[in-house]
Design an enzyme around this catalytic site. Structure first.
Site, mmCIF file in Angstrom:
data_model
loop_
_atom_site.group_PDB
_atom_site.id
_atom_site.type_symbol
_atom_site.label_atom_id
_atom_site.label_comp_id
_atom_site.label_asym_id
_atom_site.label_seq_id
_atom_site.Cartn_x
_atom_site.Cartn_y
_atom_site.Cartn_z
ATOM 1 N N ASP A 83 0.858 -1.181 0.000
ATOM 2 C CA ASP A 83 0.000 0.000 0.000
ATOM 3 C C ASP A 83 0.903 1.242 0.000
ATOM 4 O O ASP A 83 2.046 1.214 -0.489
ATOM 5 C CB ASP A 83 -0.966 -0.069 1.197
ATOM 6 C CG ASP A 83 -2.273 0.673 0.956
ATOM 7 O OD1 ASP A 83 -2.244 1.916 1.002
ATOM 8 O OD2 ASP A 83 -3.312 0.037 0.728
ATOM 9 N N ASP A 84 0.427 2.331 0.562
ATOM 10 C CA ASP A 84 1.132 3.617 0.508
ATOM 11 C C ASP A 84 2.528 3.522 1.157
ATOM 12 O O ASP A 84 2.834 2.573 1.872
ATOM 13 C CB ASP A 84 0.285 4.654 1.262
ATOM 14 C CG ASP A 84 0.490 6.069 0.741
ATOM 15 O OD1 ASP A 84 1.460 6.298 0.002
ATOM 16 O OD2 ASP A 84 -0.320 6.946 1.087
ATOM 17 N N ASP A 161 -5.709 5.074 -5.366
ATOM 18 C CA ASP A 161 -6.434 5.823 -4.346
ATOM 19 C C ASP A 161 -6.890 7.180 -4.902
ATOM 20 O O ASP A 161 -6.533 7.548 -6.034
ATOM 21 C CB ASP A 161 -5.515 5.995 -3.115
ATOM 22 C CG ASP A 161 -6.315 6.105 -1.833
ATOM 23 O OD1 ASP A 161 -7.528 6.331 -1.893
ATOM 24 O OD2 ASP A 161 -5.696 5.989 -0.746
ATOM 25 N N ARG A 218 -13.301 0.360 -3.471
ATOM 26 C CA ARG A 218 -13.591 0.677 -2.071
ATOM 27 C C ARG A 218 -14.827 1.577 -2.047
ATOM 28 O O ARG A 218 -14.836 2.637 -2.643
ATOM 29 C CB ARG A 218 -12.394 1.390 -1.463
ATOM 30 C CG ARG A 218 -11.264 0.456 -1.032
ATOM 31 C CD ARG A 218 -11.573 -0.210 0.290
ATOM 32 N NE ARG A 218 -11.985 0.800 1.262
ATOM 33 C CZ ARG A 218 -11.144 1.655 1.841
ATOM 34 N NH1 ARG A 218 -9.856 1.578 1.619
ATOM 35 N NH2 ARG A 218 -11.595 2.567 2.684
ATOM 36 N N ASP A 222 -12.205 3.617 5.661
ATOM 37 C CA ASP A 222 -11.097 2.706 5.962
ATOM 38 C C ASP A 222 -11.450 1.835 7.162
ATOM 39 O O ASP A 222 -12.025 2.321 8.142
ATOM 40 C CB ASP A 222 -9.845 3.508 6.344
ATOM 41 C CG ASP A 222 -9.217 4.187 5.142
ATOM 42 O OD1 ASP A 222 -9.801 4.148 4.049
ATOM 43 O OD2 ASP A 222 -8.127 4.757 5.324
HETATM 44 C C1 GLA Z 1 -6.483 5.849 2.197
HETATM 45 C C2 GLA Z 1 -7.001 4.477 1.806
HETATM 46 C C3 GLA Z 1 -6.356 3.417 2.664
HETATM 47 C C4 GLA Z 1 -4.843 3.479 2.473
HETATM 48 C C5 GLA Z 1 -4.335 4.883 2.807
HETATM 49 C C6 GLA Z 1 -2.871 5.053 2.441
HETATM 50 O O1 GLA Z 1 -6.867 6.209 3.488
HETATM 51 O O2 GLA Z 1 -8.398 4.410 1.922
HETATM 52 O O3 GLA Z 1 -6.830 2.129 2.314
HETATM 53 O O4 GLA Z 1 -4.532 3.128 1.161
HETATM 54 O O5 GLA Z 1 -5.061 5.879 2.097
HETATM 55 O O6 GLA Z 1 -2.395 6.330 2.717
#
Ligand code: GLA
Length: 436
Positions: A83-84, A161, A218, A222
């Site tokens: 992920d990030d 995202d 999504r 979160d």
């Molecule tokens: C958002 C997304 C999360 C994750 C974060 C990363 O909040 O919804 O799932 O990917 O960014 O910074």
């Protein structure tokens, strides 16, 4: 006009244009399964203080090894995704994305190679806006360069995202980015966070367009490692199911976010409830936990073959929350072969297990005779007749998860002569013994 058509055909033949302008990558015919860094590892970048927990190639290699060696891949979890927080804060002088040099010293192409060598597929996160949510470079203004870079690293899955992008940016950006992926010829699973940002801003997403361009999306908030978060997401999906359910199907899925099973915040019962409802929702099963420290009872939930089979059912129909009675929420999913998966979630916190008596209509299951299989294997199979109520007991903030398999008609006739009123597990066992 004819000339234009001829030119179009020529461009098609030359591969300059693609006949379909929507995502058509043949992927995700059943909900994707895998592992994603975010919920468990967030944006930990300090590998000196957190050598085992930081976003790094070492974490990905270690997790890939476990997935390949400890049954996860075999059970169907075949994507591993970062992920990030994997990027350098600056692009290279020629405008390309660069993976953090300290934490990914061998580069992403090498890491993808390692992941592929372990039999897994490799996923990565980016953001359509100017920056990611954690303020690393986003793709806006560099779309084609970034598609070329990521695909040049042999990436198989992109989570795109939507931080730092406006609803209008997203409306054009997500489809355009999807078309670039499509045009590359490499099948890339495309996860869009597009609707989550719209729902958050109370703007009605165009789920038809989203399902046309993305393999998964999504929808909402979160997830966190807590029952409060998991049950809130369940409730959102129940409350909004009439708007979203019809868009799920082979190739395109609603995504309630990661499985948090195996971390710190869920009890065993709550973890079972998450797995059951995610299976009913035909949700992507993306674990986010430290597989090296996974306790066996949680691993058993994640690897439960019967529940994975419900999630992966070929009919591809997302289930619904079909009734709510005394905080007992019933979730039902129609499966292939006229079977049904029924999860009864007890939202009462504390106290004793709750007795629950349900009619067929409260379960949204056609009234006929079924073999009832407890998908967590605590009860023996038992028979439910068309004229009976279904009874069970559910732990506080827990679940009972069953599959109803129709009895073949000749057995039904024979067994319907036995007119017992089944009230508890003891009686159920008795019925099974005398009819089988
Ligand atoms: C958002 C997304 C999360 C994750 C974060 C990363 O909040 O919804 O799932 O990917 O960014 O910074």
């Amino acid at each position: 006009m004819f000339l234009i058509f001829q030119m179009y055909v020529l461009l098609l033949v030359l591969g300059v244009v693609s006949p379909t302008m929507t995502l058509d990558n043949g992927l995700a015919l059943t909900p994707p399964m895998g592992w994603l860094t975010w919920q468990r590892y967030r944006c930990k970048v300090d590998c000196n203080t957190y050598p085992d927990d930081c976003i790094s190639e070492q974490l990905i290699r270690r997790t890939a090894d476990i997935m390949a060696e400890e049954g996860y891949l075999e059970a169907g979890y075949n994507y591993i995704a970062i992920d990030d927080c994997w990027l350098e804060k600056q692009r290279s002088p020629d405008g390309k994305l660069v993976a953090d040099r300290d934490r990914f010293p061998h580069g992403m192409k090498q890491l993808a190679k390692y992941v592929h060598h372990r039999g897994l597929k490799f996923g990565i996160y980016e953001d359509y806006g100017n920056t990611t949510c954690a303020l690393y470079p986003g793709v806006m203004g560099h779309e084609q360069t970034d598609v070329d870079t990521l695909l040049g690293w042999d990436v198989d899955y992109i989570k795109l995202d939507g931080c730092a992008a406006t609803p209008d940016d997203m409306k054009t950006g997500y489809p355009e980015f999807g078309k670039m992926l499509n045009a590359s010829g490499r099948p890339v699973l495309y996860s869009c966070s597009w609707p989550a940002y719209l729902e958050d801003a109370s703007i009605m997403p165009d789920y038809g367009a989203i399902a046309e361009h993305c393999n998964l999306w999504r929808n909402w908030d979160d997830i966190d490692d807590s029952w409060a978060s998991v049950s809130k997401i369940m409730n959102w999906f129940g409350d909004n199911q009439q708007r979203i359910q019809q868009y799920a199907g082979p190739g395109h899925w609603n995504d309630p976010d990661m499985l948090v099973i195996g971390n710190y915040g869920l009890s065993l019962d709550q973890a079972r409830a998450q797995m059951a409802v995610w299976a009913v929702l035909a949700a992507p099963l993306l674990m986010s936990a430290d597989l090296a420290r996974m306790r066996p009872e949680f691993k058993e939930i994640l690897l439960n073959r019967d529940i994975i089979a419900v999630n992966q059912d070929s009919l591809g129909k997302q289930g619904l929350r079909v009734s709510m009675k005394a905080k007992q929420h019933v979730w039902t999913r129609e499966l292939s072969g006229d079977s049904y998966a029924v999860a009864i979630v007890n939202h009462i916190e504390g106290g004793p297990p709750q007795f629950s008596s349900l009619t067929f209509s409260e379960m949204a299951v056609p009234a006929r005779s079924y073999t009832v299989q407890d998908l967590y294997h605590e009860e023996e199979d038992w028979i439910l007749f068309a004229n009976q109520n279904f009874t069970t007991r559910v732990n506080p903030t827990g679940v009972k998860f069953y599959q109803f398999v129709p009895l073949p008609s000749e057995e039904r006739t024979r067994k319907s002569n036995i007119n017992l009123n089944v009230q508890n597990e003891l009686d159920r066992k008795y019925v099974v013994e005398i009819v089988i």
